[in-house]
Enzyme design. Structure first.
Site, mmCIF file in Angstrom:
data_model
loop_
_atom_site.group_PDB
_atom_site.id
_atom_site.type_symbol
_atom_site.label_atom_id
_atom_site.label_comp_id
_atom_site.label_asym_id
_atom_site.label_seq_id
_atom_site.Cartn_x
_atom_site.Cartn_y
_atom_site.Cartn_z
ATOM 1 N N GLU A 134 -8.152 -5.055 5.407
ATOM 2 C CA GLU A 134 -8.072 -4.795 3.966
ATOM 3 C C GLU A 134 -6.929 -5.585 3.320
ATOM 4 O O GLU A 134 -7.043 -6.043 2.192
ATOM 5 C CB GLU A 134 -7.883 -3.289 3.730
ATOM 6 C CG GLU A 134 -9.156 -2.508 4.027
ATOM 7 C CD GLU A 134 -8.906 -1.053 4.374
ATOM 8 O OE1 GLU A 134 -8.441 -0.778 5.491
ATOM 9 O OE2 GLU A 134 -9.175 -0.197 3.526
ATOM 10 N N ARG B 173 -11.653 16.149 7.849
ATOM 11 C CA ARG B 173 -12.458 16.462 6.655
ATOM 12 C C ARG B 173 -13.895 16.805 7.061
ATOM 13 O O ARG B 173 -14.440 16.191 7.973
ATOM 14 C CB ARG B 173 -12.493 15.255 5.702
ATOM 15 C CG ARG B 173 -11.178 15.036 4.989
ATOM 16 C CD ARG B 173 -11.218 13.764 4.145
ATOM 17 N NE ARG B 173 -10.179 12.854 4.548
ATOM 18 C CZ ARG B 173 -10.134 11.560 4.249
ATOM 19 N NH1 ARG B 173 -11.080 11.023 3.518
ATOM 20 N NH2 ARG B 173 -9.147 10.807 4.675
ATOM 21 N N LEU C 148 -12.049 3.892 15.169
ATOM 22 C CA LEU C 148 -13.067 4.317 16.128
ATOM 23 C C LEU C 148 -14.192 3.285 16.243
ATOM 24 O O LEU C 148 -14.641 2.961 17.348
ATOM 25 C CB LEU C 148 -13.627 5.660 15.654
ATOM 26 C CG LEU C 148 -14.606 6.338 16.555
ATOM 27 C CD1 LEU C 148 -13.890 6.966 17.734
ATOM 28 C CD2 LEU C 148 -15.365 7.416 15.794
ATOM 29 N N HIS D 164 -13.042 3.231 0.438
ATOM 30 C CA HIS D 164 -13.017 2.213 1.509
ATOM 31 C C HIS D 164 -13.705 0.917 1.055
ATOM 32 O O HIS D 164 -14.164 0.136 1.895
ATOM 33 C CB HIS D 164 -13.763 2.697 2.779
ATOM 34 C CG HIS D 164 -13.086 3.785 3.531
ATOM 35 N ND1 HIS D 164 -13.797 4.768 4.183
ATOM 36 C CD2 HIS D 164 -11.789 4.049 3.776
ATOM 37 C CE1 HIS D 164 -12.964 5.598 4.788
ATOM 38 N NE2 HIS D 164 -11.723 5.190 4.547
ATOM 39 N N ASN E 274 -9.951 7.572 10.778
ATOM 40 C CA ASN E 274 -9.616 8.957 10.479
ATOM 41 C C ASN E 274 -10.427 9.449 9.297
ATOM 42 O O ASN E 274 -11.003 10.524 9.319
ATOM 43 C CB ASN E 274 -8.134 9.007 10.123
ATOM 44 C CG ASN E 274 -7.444 10.045 10.919
ATOM 45 O OD1 ASN E 274 -8.060 11.032 11.311
ATOM 46 N ND2 ASN E 274 -6.177 9.828 11.160
ATOM 47 N N ASN F 249 0.868 -1.182 0.000
ATOM 48 C CA ASN F 249 0.000 0.000 0.000
ATOM 49 C C ASN F 249 0.905 1.232 0.000
ATOM 50 O O ASN F 249 1.465 1.599 1.022
ATOM 51 C CB ASN F 249 -0.876 -0.040 1.263
ATOM 52 C CG ASN F 249 -1.837 1.120 1.331
ATOM 53 O OD1 ASN F 249 -1.793 2.038 0.501
ATOM 54 N ND2 ASN F 249 -2.707 1.098 2.319
ATOM 55 N N ARG G 276 -2.656 -2.170 -3.336
ATOM 56 C CA ARG G 276 -3.844 -1.352 -3.081
ATOM 57 C C ARG G 276 -3.770 -0.121 -3.983
ATOM 58 O O ARG G 276 -2.747 0.573 -4.008
ATOM 59 C CB ARG G 276 -3.869 -0.903 -1.631
ATOM 60 C CG ARG G 276 -5.079 -0.058 -1.370
ATOM 61 C CD ARG G 276 -4.936 0.788 -0.162
ATOM 62 N NE ARG G 276 -6.153 1.546 0.030
ATOM 63 C CZ ARG G 276 -6.256 2.575 0.846
ATOM 64 N NH1 ARG G 276 -5.223 2.946 1.543
ATOM 65 N NH2 ARG G 276 -7.386 3.209 0.955
ATOM 66 N N ASP H 38 -7.925 13.368 16.590
ATOM 67 C CA ASP H 38 -7.969 12.027 17.178
ATOM 68 C C ASP H 38 -8.989 11.978 18.314
ATOM 69 O O ASP H 38 -8.922 12.776 19.261
ATOM 70 C CB ASP H 38 -6.579 11.641 17.706
ATOM 71 C CG ASP H 38 -6.508 10.146 18.013
ATOM 72 O OD1 ASP H 38 -7.357 9.651 18.791
ATOM 73 O OD2 ASP H 38 -5.606 9.490 17.490
ATOM 74 N N PHE H 39 -9.904 11.020 18.216
ATOM 75 C CA PHE H 39 -10.982 10.926 19.199
ATOM 76 C C PHE H 39 -10.495 10.682 20.619
ATOM 77 O O PHE H 39 -11.166 11.048 21.570
ATOM 78 C CB PHE H 39 -11.977 9.836 18.790
ATOM 79 C CG PHE H 39 -13.139 10.392 18.032
ATOM 80 C CD1 PHE H 39 -14.261 10.835 18.698
ATOM 81 C CD2 PHE H 39 -13.084 10.525 16.662
ATOM 82 C CE1 PHE H 39 -15.328 11.385 18.016
ATOM 83 C CE2 PHE H 39 -14.140 11.078 15.963
ATOM 84 C CZ PHE H 39 -15.266 11.510 16.643
ATOM 85 N N ARG H 40 -9.315 10.051 20.732
ATOM 86 C CA ARG H 40 -8.826 9.803 22.097
ATOM 87 C C ARG H 40 -8.547 11.128 22.806
ATOM 88 O O ARG H 40 -8.884 11.314 23.969
ATOM 89 C CB ARG H 40 -7.576 8.923 22.054
ATOM 90 C CG ARG H 40 -7.928 7.484 21.724
ATOM 91 C CD ARG H 40 -6.757 6.702 21.248
ATOM 92 N NE ARG H 40 -6.394 7.083 19.879
ATOM 93 C CZ ARG H 40 -5.636 6.359 19.070
ATOM 94 N NH1 ARG H 40 -5.135 5.225 19.479
ATOM 95 N NH2 ARG H 40 -5.381 6.770 17.846
HETATM 96 P P1 ADP Z 1 -7.136 5.570 9.217
HETATM 97 O O1 ADP Z 1 -8.348 6.093 8.531
HETATM 98 O O2 ADP Z 1 -6.020 6.566 9.292
HETATM 99 O O3 ADP Z 1 -6.707 4.178 8.794
HETATM 100 P P2 ADP Z 1 -7.874 4.274 11.703
HETATM 101 O O4 ADP Z 1 -8.879 3.338 11.168
HETATM 102 O O5 ADP Z 1 -6.598 3.721 12.209
HETATM 103 O O6 ADP Z 1 -7.587 5.471 10.731
HETATM 104 O O7 ADP Z 1 -8.579 5.102 12.868
HETATM 105 C C1 ADP Z 1 -7.869 6.070 13.558
HETATM 106 C C2 ADP Z 1 -8.818 6.800 14.493
HETATM 107 O O8 ADP Z 1 -9.506 5.863 15.318
HETATM 108 C C3 ADP Z 1 -8.064 7.702 15.453
HETATM 109 O O9 ADP Z 1 -7.884 8.966 14.924
HETATM 110 C C4 ADP Z 1 -8.999 7.730 16.634
HETATM 111 O O10 ADP Z 1 -9.897 8.806 16.467
HETATM 112 C C5 ADP Z 1 -9.772 6.451 16.573
HETATM 113 N N1 ADP Z 1 -9.392 5.525 17.660
HETATM 114 C C6 ADP Z 1 -8.440 4.575 17.626
HETATM 115 N N2 ADP Z 1 -8.379 3.928 18.807
HETATM 116 C C7 ADP Z 1 -9.318 4.490 19.610
HETATM 117 C C8 ADP Z 1 -9.767 4.284 20.949
HETATM 118 N N3 ADP Z 1 -9.214 3.343 21.722
HETATM 119 N N4 ADP Z 1 -10.755 5.065 21.414
HETATM 120 C C9 ADP Z 1 -11.305 6.009 20.647
HETATM 121 N N5 ADP Z 1 -10.934 6.254 19.397
HETATM 122 C C10 ADP Z 1 -9.962 5.518 18.871
#
Ligand code: ADP
Length: 400
Positions: A384, A241, A332, A180, A211, A7, A91, A283-285
Site C-alpha cells: 500500500e 471482527r 494470511l 482496503h 487481521n 500512516n 493514508r 492470530d492464525f499462527r
Molecule cells: P493487518 O490487517 O493488521 O495489517 P496483516 O496483513 O499483517 O494484518 O496480517 C496479520 C495476520 O496474518 C496475523 O494475524 C496472522 O493471522 C496472519 N499471518 C501472518 N503470518 C502468517 C503465517 N506465517 N501463517 C499464518 N498466518 C499468518
C-alpha cells in the site's frame, strides 16, 4: 524524487521514505505510544540494525518531528535536509463519497475529510492530525491524500445501497463504502502485470486476508463489489471482527446480555471473529498451532473463516459475471498455504485447477494454479505504501 509516506493511527504511526527513481525503499519505521508514557520510534534503514529512539512524544507533531530527525540523521538517516522530500503521501481511511481517487491536499480537502470523520471516528481524526502536523512541519512541501474508500467509489448503487429506509442514506450517508481499496488496487494491477494482460480485459477477485479481511471484485480495473460495508466490520470473518451476521443477533444480545451500545460494539469489533470462535487468539499462527494439537474450536474457527472466504469468492465472481483470476494478499493470504489450499480446493466449478506444489511458498509473488487452469490463482504481496507513493508522485508531477 523522494517521497515520505505516512500512516497515522491514534497512538501510533508508520512511515516509509521511498526514492521514486527505481521505487527503492530508503527507510521505514514505526512510532508507538504517541501521547502515552513509553513513546518509542523504531527506524529501519535496509542493511542496518534497527535504531530505537525512546523519548517522550506528547502528540503527532512531536512524533513526526522525531521521524524527520531520524530521516536526517548522520548515521542512519537517508536525506541531508527535509528539502530533499519532494512530497508527503498520507493514508486516510475515509473520504466518503467525496473522492474517488487520490488528491493534492489543500484546506478544502482537509475540511471535507473532517466532515467524513463521523463515518470513521477512530481513523479519520488521527489521519487528519498527521496531515495537519506535517503541514506545520513542512509548510512548503506538497501533500497528497490517498483514501482506503476511493477505489470502491466505482461501485454501482445496486451494490452500495442497503435495503433499509432510503432516508438514512440521504441523512447520514449509510451505504457500502468498502475499505482496503489501496491494497485491492495494487494487487489487481500487479496480477494483470504478472499475467501479461491488460487489466481492462480481466475480471479479478482480490482477497485481502490480514487481521482485517476483505474481498473485492475488480472488473476491468474497477471495483464493482466488496465485502466490507458502511464500516470495516462487514463481510469476511476477521481476527476479532464478526463480519456478516444476522443483524437481529445485535438486538437479541443487547436484550439478553444487557449490553449497551459501547459494549455491543466491543463484542462485534474486538471479541468476535476467529478469536471469538476459537477462544484462543486473533492470530492464525496461534490458532493453527492449537488446531494441530487437536483443539476443536481452533479447527472450527479456521473452517468458518475459510468457508466464508470461499462463499464470497463465489459471490464476487457472480457480481462480475465470471472470473479470470483470484488473488491472495496480506498477512494470511501471503503466508498461509494451508488456508489458501482449503479455500481453493472446491473452486473447480469456477475453472480453478489448483497447484498444491506451487502453493508451498510464502510471501512472494507466484502463480499457484496449474498452467492450464482457466482461472488463474495468484499470491501477490500487497504494498500500500508504494501505491500511495506512486499516486503522490503522479499528482505532484501533474501539478508542476
Ligand atoms: P493487518 O490487517 O493488521 O495489517 P496483516 O496483513 O499483517 O494484518 O496480517 C496479520 C495476520 O496474518 C496475523 O494475524 C496472522 O493471522 C496472519 N499471518 C501472518 N503470518 C502468517 C503465517 N506465517 N501463517 C499464518 N498466518 C499468518
Amino acid at each position: 524524487m523522494k517521497i515520505l509516506v505516512i500512516n497515522c493511527g491514534s497512538s501510533s504511526l508508520k512511515y516509509q521514505c521511498i526514492d521514486m527513481n527505481g521505487e527503492k525503499l530508503l527507510a521505514s519505521g514505526l512510532v508507538e505510544r504517541i501521547g502515552i508514557e513509553g513513546s518509542k520510534l523504531t527506524h529501519k534503514k535496509p542493511g542496518m540494525d534497527k535504531k530505537i529512539i525512546e523519548e517522550p512524544m506528547s502528540d503527532h507533531k512531536v512524533a513526526l518531528n522525531h521521524v524527520l530527525a531520524a530521516l536526517k540523521d548522520e548515521n542512519y538517516g537517508v536525506i541531508k535536509s527535509v528539502e530533499e522530500l519532494d512530497a508527503v503521501g498520507h493514508r486516510v481511511v475515509h473520504a466518503g463519497e467525496k473522492y474517488a481517487c487520490s488528491v493534492l491536499i489543500n484546506e478544502d480537502v482537509v475540511n471535507a475529510l473532517k466532515e467524513c470523520s463521523s463515518l470513521a471516528p477512530l481513523h479519520n481524526p488521527p489521519n487528519i492530525m498527521g496531515i495537519e502536523a506535517m503541514q506545520e512541519l513542512l509548510p512548503n512541501t506538497p501533500m497528497v491524500g490517498v483514501f482506503d474508500t476511493a477505489f470502491h467509489q466505482t461501485m454501482s448503487p445496486e451494490e452500495y445501497i442497503y435495503a433499509i429506509d432510503y432516508k438514512y442514506y440521504e441523512k447520514y450517508g449509510v451505504r457500502r463504502y468498502g475499505f482496503h481499496g489501496t491494497s485491492h488496487r495494487y494487487v489487481s494491477m500487479r496480477a494483470a502485470e504478472i499475467l501479461g494482460k491488460d487489466i481492462k480485459d480481466l475480471k479479478i477477485v482480490t482477497c485481502h486476508l490480514g487481521n482485517g479481511a476483505s474481498i473485492a471484485a475488480v472488473d476491468g480495473g474497477k471495483s464493482v463489489a466488496t465485502t466490507m460495508g458502511f464500516t470495516p466490520l462487514e463481510g469476511l470473518v476477521m481476527g476479532t471482527r464478526c463480519g456478516d451476521i444476522d443483524p437481529a443477533i445485535v438486538t437479541f444480545l443487547m436484550a439478553n446480555e444487557g449490553f449497551d451500545i459501547k459494549a455491543m460494539d466491543t463484542e462485534l469489533n474486538k471479541k468476535s471473529g476467529v478469536l471469538g470462535v476459537s477462544g484462543i487468539s486473533s492470530d492464525f499462527r496461534d490458532i493453527d498451532a492449537a488446531a494441530k494439537e487437536g483443539n476443536k474450536r481452533a479447527k472450527l474457527a479456521i473452517q468458518v473463516f475459510n468457508h466464508r472466504v470461499k462463499k464470497h469468492i463465489g459471490s464476487h465472481s457472480a457480481a462480475m459475471g465470471g472470473v479470470d483470476a483470484i488473488v491472495f494478499t496480506a498477512g494470511l493470504g501471503e503466508n498461509s498455504p494451508t488456508n489458501r489450499e482449503a479455500i481453493c480446493k472446491d473452486l473447480g466449478y469456477l475453472g480453478v485447477e489448483f497447484d498444491s506444489e506451487a502453493n508451498k511458498s510464502r510471501g512472494e509473488e507466484r502463480i499457484i494454479s496449474k498452467e492450464n487452469s482457466k482461472v488463474k490463482v495468484l499470491v501477490v504481496p500487497t504494498n500500500e505504501e508504494l501505491m500511495i507513493a506512486r499516486d503522490t508522485k503522479q499528482l505532484i508531477d501533474i501539478d508542476k
